[in-house]
Design a protein around this motif. Structure first.
Motif, PDB file in Angstrom:
ATOM      1  N   THR A 142       0.823  -1.213   0.000  1.00 46.32           N
ATOM      2  CA  THR A 142       0.000   0.000   0.000  1.00 46.32           C
ATOM      3  C   THR A 142       0.852   1.257   0.000  1.00 46.32           C
ATOM      4  O   THR A 142       0.490   2.247  -0.622  1.00 46.32           O
ATOM      5  N   SER A 143       2.006   1.227   0.674  1.00 48.06           N
ATOM      6  CA  SER A 143       2.858   2.424   0.674  1.00 48.06           C
ATOM      7  C   SER A 143       3.500   2.650  -0.688  1.00 48.06           C
ATOM      8  O   SER A 143       3.799   3.779  -1.050  1.00 48.06           O
ATOM      9  N   ALA A 144       3.706   1.582  -1.465  1.00 48.81           N
ATOM     10  CA  ALA A 144       4.246   1.742  -2.810  1.00 48.81           C
ATOM     11  C   ALA A 144       3.168   2.173  -3.796  1.00 48.81           C
ATOM     12  O   ALA A 144       3.449   2.904  -4.742  1.00 48.81           O
ATOM     13  N   ALA A 145       1.934   1.736  -3.581  1.00 50.90           N
ATOM     14  CA  ALA A 145       0.866   1.988  -4.540  1.00 50.90           C
ATOM     15  C   ALA A 145       0.114   3.300  -4.300  1.00 50.90           C
ATOM     16  O   ALA A 145      -0.411   3.883  -5.239  1.00 50.90           O
ATOM     17  N   LEU A 146       0.074   3.759  -3.066  1.00 48.78           N
ATOM     18  CA  LEU A 146      -0.786   4.895  -2.718  1.00 48.78           C
ATOM     19  C   LEU A 146       0.011   5.986  -2.018  1.00 48.78           C
ATOM     20  O   LEU A 146       1.136   5.770  -1.582  1.00 48.78           O
ATOM     21  N   SER A 147      -0.629   7.133  -1.856  1.00 49.47           N
ATOM     22  CA  SER A 147      -0.024   8.207  -1.078  1.00 49.47           C
ATOM     23  C   SER A 147       0.009   7.802   0.393  1.00 49.47           C
ATOM     24  O   SER A 147      -0.662   6.855   0.805  1.00 49.47           O
ATOM     25  N   THR A 148       0.764   8.527   1.178  1.00 50.11           N
ATOM     26  CA  THR A 148       0.990   8.138   2.576  1.00 50.11           C
ATOM     27  C   THR A 148      -0.300   8.011   3.373  1.00 50.11           C
ATOM     28  O   THR A 148      -0.515   7.022   4.064  1.00 50.11           O
ATOM     29  N   GLY A 149      -1.161   9.012   3.299  1.00 51.68           N
ATOM     30  CA  GLY A 149      -2.410   8.978   4.054  1.00 51.68           C
ATOM     31  C   GLY A 149      -3.323   7.861   3.612  1.00 51.68           C
ATOM     32  O   GLY A 149      -3.914   7.151   4.429  1.00 51.68           O
ATOM     33  N   MET A 150      -3.438   7.695   2.312  1.00 55.54           N
ATOM     34  CA  MET A 150      -4.297   6.645   1.781  1.00 55.54           C
ATOM     35  C   MET A 150      -3.707   5.269   2.094  1.00 55.54           C
ATOM     36  O   MET A 150      -4.444   4.332   2.402  1.00 55.54           O
ATOM     37  N   ALA A 151      -2.382   5.130   2.035  1.00 57.32           N
ATOM     38  CA  ALA A 151      -1.728   3.852   2.358  1.00 57.32           C
ATOM     39  C   ALA A 151      -1.995   3.461   3.802  1.00 57.32           C
ATOM     40  O   ALA A 151      -2.253   2.292   4.098  1.00 57.32           O
ATOM     41  N   SER A 152      -1.948   4.427   4.707  1.00 56.37           N
ATOM     42  CA  SER A 152      -2.227   4.145   6.112  1.00 56.37           C
ATOM     43  C   SER A 152      -3.654   3.661   6.297  1.00 56.37           C
ATOM     44  O   SER A 152      -3.900   2.683   7.015  1.00 56.37           O
ATOM     45  N   THR A 153      -4.582   4.321   5.638  1.00 59.16           N
ATOM     46  CA  THR A 153      -5.994   3.963   5.766  1.00 59.16           C
ATOM     47  C   THR A 153      -6.258   2.574   5.196  1.00 59.16           C
ATOM     48  O   THR A 153      -6.908   1.747   5.834  1.00 59.16           O
ATOM     49  N   VAL A 198       7.065  -3.884  -5.804  1.00 59.18           N
ATOM     50  CA  VAL A 198       8.140  -3.567  -6.748  1.00 59.18           C
ATOM     51  C   VAL A 198       7.560  -2.910  -7.994  1.00 59.18           C
ATOM     52  O   VAL A 198       8.085  -1.909  -8.491  1.00 59.18           O
ATOM     53  N   PHE A 199       6.449  -3.443  -8.497  1.00 69.99           N
ATOM     54  CA  PHE A 199       5.815  -2.882  -9.682  1.00 69.99           C
ATOM     55  C   PHE A 199       5.379  -1.438  -9.446  1.00 69.99           C
ATOM     56  O   PHE A 199       5.647  -0.558 -10.266  1.00 69.99           O
ATOM     57  N   PHE A 200       4.694  -1.186  -8.328  1.00 65.52           N
ATOM     58  CA  PHE A 200       4.214   0.169  -8.066  1.00 65.52           C
ATOM     59  C   PHE A 200       5.350   1.122  -7.738  1.00 65.52           C
ATOM     60  O   PHE A 200       5.264   2.314  -8.027  1.00 65.52           O
ATOM     61  N   THR A 201       6.411   0.620  -7.145  1.00 61.31           N
ATOM     62  CA  THR A 201       7.586   1.465  -6.908  1.00 61.31           C
ATOM     63  C   THR A 201       8.175   1.892  -8.242  1.00 61.31           C
ATOM     64  O   THR A 201       8.565   3.048  -8.416  1.00 61.31           O
ATOM     65  N   LYS A 202       8.193   0.986  -9.192  1.00 60.95           N
ATOM     66  CA  LYS A 202       8.703   1.305 -10.534  1.00 60.95           C
ATOM     67  C   LYS A 202       7.829   2.362 -11.197  1.00 60.95           C
ATOM     68  O   LYS A 202       8.335   3.298 -11.813  1.00 60.95           O
ATOM     69  N   ASN A 203       6.518   2.231 -11.074  1.00 65.11           N
ATOM     70  CA  ASN A 203       5.607   3.185 -11.685  1.00 65.11           C
ATOM     71  C   ASN A 203       5.601   4.535 -10.982  1.00 65.11           C
ATOM     72  O   ASN A 203       5.324   5.551 -11.603  1.00 65.11           O
ATOM     73  N   ASN A 204       5.888   4.544  -9.697  1.00 62.76           N
ATOM     74  CA  ASN A 204       5.833   5.784  -8.916  1.00 62.76           C
ATOM     75  C   ASN A 204       7.192   6.299  -8.519  1.00 62.76           C
ATOM     76  O   ASN A 204       7.312   7.107  -7.606  1.00 62.76           O
ATOM     77  N   VAL A 205       8.253   5.831  -9.169  1.00 62.82           N
ATOM     78  CA  VAL A 205       9.596   6.220  -8.762  1.00 62.82           C
ATOM     79  C   VAL A 205       9.826   7.721  -8.944  1.00 62.82           C
ATOM     80  O   VAL A 205      10.594   8.334  -8.202  1.00 62.82           O
ATOM     81  N   TRP A 206       9.135   8.352  -9.849  1.00 60.70           N
ATOM     82  CA  TRP A 206       9.316   9.791 -10.063  1.00 60.70           C
ATOM     83  C   TRP A 206       8.749  10.598  -8.901  1.00 60.70           C
ATOM     84  O   TRP A 206       9.115  11.755  -8.720  1.00 60.70           O
ATOM     85  N   LYS A 207       7.888   9.991  -8.071  1.00 58.68           N
ATOM     86  CA  LYS A 207       7.357  10.686  -6.896  1.00 58.68           C
ATOM     87  C   LYS A 207       8.280  10.584  -5.680  1.00 58.68           C
ATOM     88  O   LYS A 207       8.068  11.265  -4.700  1.00 58.68           O
ATOM     89  N   ALA A 208       9.253   9.694  -5.748  1.00 61.00           N
ATOM     90  CA  ALA A 208      10.107   9.416  -4.589  1.00 61.00           C
ATOM     91  C   ALA A 208      10.916  10.644  -4.217  1.00 61.00           C
ATOM     92  O   ALA A 208      11.404  11.387  -5.068  1.00 61.00           O
ATOM     93  N   LYS A 209      11.046  10.830  -2.927  1.00 60.91           N
ATOM     94  CA  LYS A 209      11.861  11.926  -2.405  1.00 60.91           C
ATOM     95  C   LYS A 209      13.087  11.337  -1.742  1.00 60.91           C
ATOM     96  O   LYS A 209      12.986  10.451  -0.918  1.00 60.91           O
ATOM     97  N   ILE A 210      14.221  11.835  -2.115  1.00 59.67           N
ATOM     98  CA  ILE A 210      15.465  11.314  -1.537  1.00 59.67           C
ATOM     99  C   ILE A 210      16.030  12.340  -0.582  1.00 59.67           C
ATOM    100  O   ILE A 210      16.031  13.497  -0.800  1.00 59.67           O
TER     101      ILE A 210
END
Length: 163
Positions: free
Chosen positions: A77-88, A151-163
């Protein structure tokens, strides 16, 4: 320029990224659980007498599998959704489905959400083997699919990642 850097991650790095999150969560959660359950075993043996060691190991193994299932839900859920939605969604999938399974679970016996119940049955020595084994196999399969999805959703959302 920075966005282009994110796209240079290959599948190996993304698998390593999810794997490192899985490793850290597993160390924290499973380490805490094992320390707590060993302390409980010691305290129970002092107060009530010894517990069958093999039943205790099987109980611990089943509960560790359940905790790995919960960890994989959180990672997915944390890879597929935003933080708040992943928690819910994680909360709903772990806690609310567990309550629903407790209320309506007499109609089915095979489910990953039955593992804590089967762990208790193993400790008491009265577990129905076919449903128990199927629940373990389905849980292992679900963990695999959830981690592949992470892994799949991390690949699709990698541009959202903050380092």
């Amino acid at each position: 320029m920075a966005r282009q850097l994110y796209y240079t991650f290959d599948h190996f790095h993304l698998t390593g990224y999810v794997g490192s999150k899985l490793a850290i969560l597993s160390i924290i959660v499973l380490g805490s659980f094992i320390l707590g359950i060993v302390a409980s075993l010691y305290y129970t043996s002092i107060l009530f007498g010894a517990i069958d060691f093999l039943s205790f190991i099987e109980f611990t193994s089943i509960y560790v599998l359940w905790l790995l299932f919960v960890i994989s839900i959180v990672l997915f859920t944390s890879a597929a959704l935003s933080t708040g939605m992943a928690s819910t969604v994680s909360f709903v999938l772990v806690i609310i489905v567990q309550v629903i399974d407790g209320l309506l679970g007499t109609y089915w016996t095979i489910s990953p959400w039955k593992l804590p119940m089967y762990a208790g049955y193993v400790l008491n020595g009265d577990v129905e083997s076919s449903s128990y084994i199927w629940s373990i196999l389905i849980t292992i399969l679900a963990i695999s699919f959830l981690l592949m999805g992470a892994v799949f959703f991390t690949k699709n959302n990698v541009w959202k990642a903050k380092i």
